[in-house]
Design a protein around this motif. Structure first.
Motif, mmCIF file in Angstrom:
data_model
loop_
_atom_site.group_PDB
_atom_site.id
_atom_site.type_symbol
_atom_site.label_atom_id
_atom_site.label_comp_id
_atom_site.label_asym_id
_atom_site.label_seq_id
_atom_site.Cartn_x
_atom_site.Cartn_y
_atom_site.Cartn_z
ATOM 1 N N MET A 59 20.047 21.053 -4.357
ATOM 2 C CA MET A 59 20.061 20.565 -2.990
ATOM 3 C C MET A 59 21.482 20.580 -2.418
ATOM 4 S SD MET A 59 18.100 19.561 -0.690
ATOM 5 C CE MET A 59 18.020 18.687 0.809
ATOM 6 N N ALA A 60 22.469 20.293 -3.279
ATOM 7 C CA ALA A 60 23.856 20.275 -2.817
ATOM 8 C C ALA A 60 24.295 21.661 -2.354
ATOM 9 C CB ALA A 60 24.773 19.767 -3.916
ATOM 10 N N ASP A 61 23.812 22.706 -3.046
ATOM 11 C CA ASP A 61 24.165 24.075 -2.652
ATOM 12 C C ASP A 61 23.621 24.412 -1.276
ATOM 13 O OD1 ASP A 61 25.666 24.652 -4.856
ATOM 14 O OD2 ASP A 61 24.032 25.626 -5.952
ATOM 15 N N LYS A 62 22.393 23.951 -1.006
ATOM 16 C CA LYS A 62 21.805 24.221 0.307
ATOM 17 C C LYS A 62 22.600 23.517 1.409
ATOM 18 C CE LYS A 62 17.161 25.122 -1.326
ATOM 19 N NZ LYS A 62 15.752 24.752 -1.306
ATOM 20 N N ILE A 63 23.065 22.312 1.118
ATOM 21 C CA ILE A 63 23.861 21.585 2.097
ATOM 22 C C ILE A 63 25.187 22.306 2.333
ATOM 23 C CG2 ILE A 63 25.109 19.426 2.521
ATOM 24 C CD1 ILE A 63 22.803 17.994 1.068
ATOM 25 N N LYS A 64 25.811 22.807 1.256
ATOM 26 C CA LYS A 64 27.076 23.541 1.403
ATOM 27 C C LYS A 64 26.877 24.793 2.254
ATOM 28 C CE LYS A 64 28.957 21.997 -2.996
ATOM 29 N NZ LYS A 64 29.257 22.375 -4.372
ATOM 30 N N LEU A 65 25.785 25.503 2.009
ATOM 31 C CA LEU A 65 25.525 26.712 2.798
ATOM 32 C C LEU A 65 25.221 26.360 4.250
ATOM 33 C CD1 LEU A 65 23.459 28.785 0.227
ATOM 34 C CD2 LEU A 65 25.835 29.107 0.901
ATOM 35 N N LEU A 66 24.527 25.248 4.474
ATOM 36 C CA LEU A 66 24.254 24.809 5.845
ATOM 37 C C LEU A 66 25.555 24.444 6.558
ATOM 38 C CD1 LEU A 66 22.231 24.023 8.050
ATOM 39 C CD2 LEU A 66 22.202 21.730 7.057
ATOM 40 N N VAL A 67 26.456 23.748 5.850
ATOM 41 C CA VAL A 67 27.756 23.406 6.435
ATOM 42 C C VAL A 67 28.530 24.685 6.744
ATOM 43 C CG1 VAL A 67 29.990 22.333 5.932
ATOM 44 C CG2 VAL A 67 27.878 21.123 5.385
ATOM 45 N N ALA A 68 28.454 25.681 5.867
ATOM 46 C CA ALA A 68 29.147 26.948 6.110
ATOM 47 C C ALA A 68 28.623 27.622 7.375
ATOM 48 C CB ALA A 68 28.998 27.869 4.905
ATOM 49 N N LEU A 105 27.178 26.142 9.879
ATOM 50 C CA LEU A 105 27.610 25.322 11.017
ATOM 51 C C LEU A 105 29.077 25.573 11.360
ATOM 52 C CD1 LEU A 105 25.799 21.946 10.283
ATOM 53 C CD2 LEU A 105 25.251 23.631 12.043
ATOM 54 N N LEU A 106 29.917 25.798 10.349
ATOM 55 C CA LEU A 106 31.328 26.096 10.617
ATOM 56 C C LEU A 106 31.486 27.418 11.361
ATOM 57 C CD1 LEU A 106 32.986 24.893 7.297
ATOM 58 C CD2 LEU A 106 33.374 23.984 9.592
ATOM 59 N N VAL A 107 30.698 28.407 10.997
ATOM 60 C CA VAL A 107 30.756 29.688 11.724
ATOM 61 C C VAL A 107 30.305 29.474 13.166
ATOM 62 C CG1 VAL A 107 29.737 31.995 11.893
ATOM 63 C CG2 VAL A 107 30.459 31.124 9.676
ATOM 64 N N ILE A 108 29.234 28.717 13.336
ATOM 65 C CA ILE A 108 28.737 28.449 14.693
ATOM 66 C C ILE A 108 29.788 27.692 15.503
ATOM 67 C CG2 ILE A 108 27.009 27.138 15.999
ATOM 68 C CD1 ILE A 108 25.004 27.877 13.754
ATOM 69 N N LEU A 109 30.454 26.715 14.875
ATOM 70 C CA LEU A 109 31.506 25.974 15.569
ATOM 71 C C LEU A 109 32.681 26.884 15.937
ATOM 72 C CD1 LEU A 109 31.622 22.569 13.670
ATOM 73 C CD2 LEU A 109 30.985 22.978 16.050
ATOM 74 N N GLY A 110 33.014 27.816 15.058
ATOM 75 C CA GLY A 110 34.094 28.753 15.363
ATOM 76 C C GLY A 110 33.764 29.614 16.572
ATOM 77 N N VAL A 111 32.532 30.110 16.611
ATOM 78 C CA VAL A 111 32.108 30.936 17.749
ATOM 79 C C VAL A 111 32.019 30.079 19.012
ATOM 80 C CG1 VAL A 111 30.220 32.336 18.668
ATOM 81 C CG2 VAL A 111 30.936 32.612 16.297
ATOM 82 N N ALA A 112 31.518 28.842 18.873
ATOM 83 C CA ALA A 112 31.445 27.947 20.035
ATOM 84 C C ALA A 112 32.848 27.640 20.549
ATOM 85 C CB ALA A 112 30.716 26.660 19.648
ATOM 86 N N GLY A 113 33.806 27.499 19.633
ATOM 87 C CA GLY A 113 35.190 27.262 20.041
ATOM 88 C C GLY A 113 35.742 28.417 20.848
ATOM 89 N N PHE A 114 35.309 29.629 20.527
ATOM 90 C CA PHE A 114 35.741 30.801 21.278
ATOM 91 C C PHE A 114 35.365 30.648 22.754
ATOM 92 C CE2 PHE A 114 35.038 35.050 23.000
ATOM 93 C CZ PHE A 114 36.221 35.686 22.665
ATOM 94 N N TYR A 115 34.153 30.167 23.001
ATOM 95 C CA TYR A 115 33.703 30.003 24.382
ATOM 96 C C TYR A 115 34.201 28.699 25.005
ATOM 97 C CZ TYR A 115 30.838 34.028 23.440
ATOM 98 O OH TYR A 115 30.425 35.282 23.125
#
Length: 115
Positions: A1-10, A12-22
């Motif tokens: 379960m911890a691995d799935k959470i880490k991948l979900l956070v990853a 979300l970080l990509v999405i936040l990076g792209v959102a930061g672009f806009y």
């Protein structure tokens, strides 16, 4: 379960990076691009901590090691093989042009338009 959470956070970080672009639309382009790069790099670090990320990193290292074992052709061999490929392409193009012409002539003949 911890691995799935880490991948979900990853993700979300990509999405936040792209959102930061806009979000930083008025900021200089460098800042906007750094937002995306930071998101991707941080996501890679977080994903690398998961079991799947560790397996991928090991696979990438093994692939790099295998690529080092490849015996690359010499310049002469590369030029010769390129010449063979170009010659084959020219011969094949002429052959297909000839077949197309013959088929066109046969279709016109079958439709009563040929001479």
């Amino acid at each position: 379960m911890a691995d799935k959470i880490k991948l979900l956070v990853a993700v979300l970080l990509v999405i936040l990076g792209v959102a930061g672009f806009y979000f930083f639309a008025d900021a200089p382009t460098v800042v906007r691009v750094l937002s995306v790069v930071a998101g991707v790099v941080l996501a890679g670090v977080v994903a690398g901590m998961s079991a799947l990320g560790k397996r991928f990193f090991r696979f990438a290292l093994d692939a790099r090691d295998e690529a080092k074992k490849v015996v690359w052709p010499t310049r002469k061999e590369t030029v010769q093989m390129t010449g063979v490929v170009v010659a084959f392409v020219v011969v094949m193009a002429l052959f297909l042009w000839m077949v197309d012409g013959i088929l066109l002539w046969l279709v016109k003949l079958a439709m009563g338009q040929g001479s």
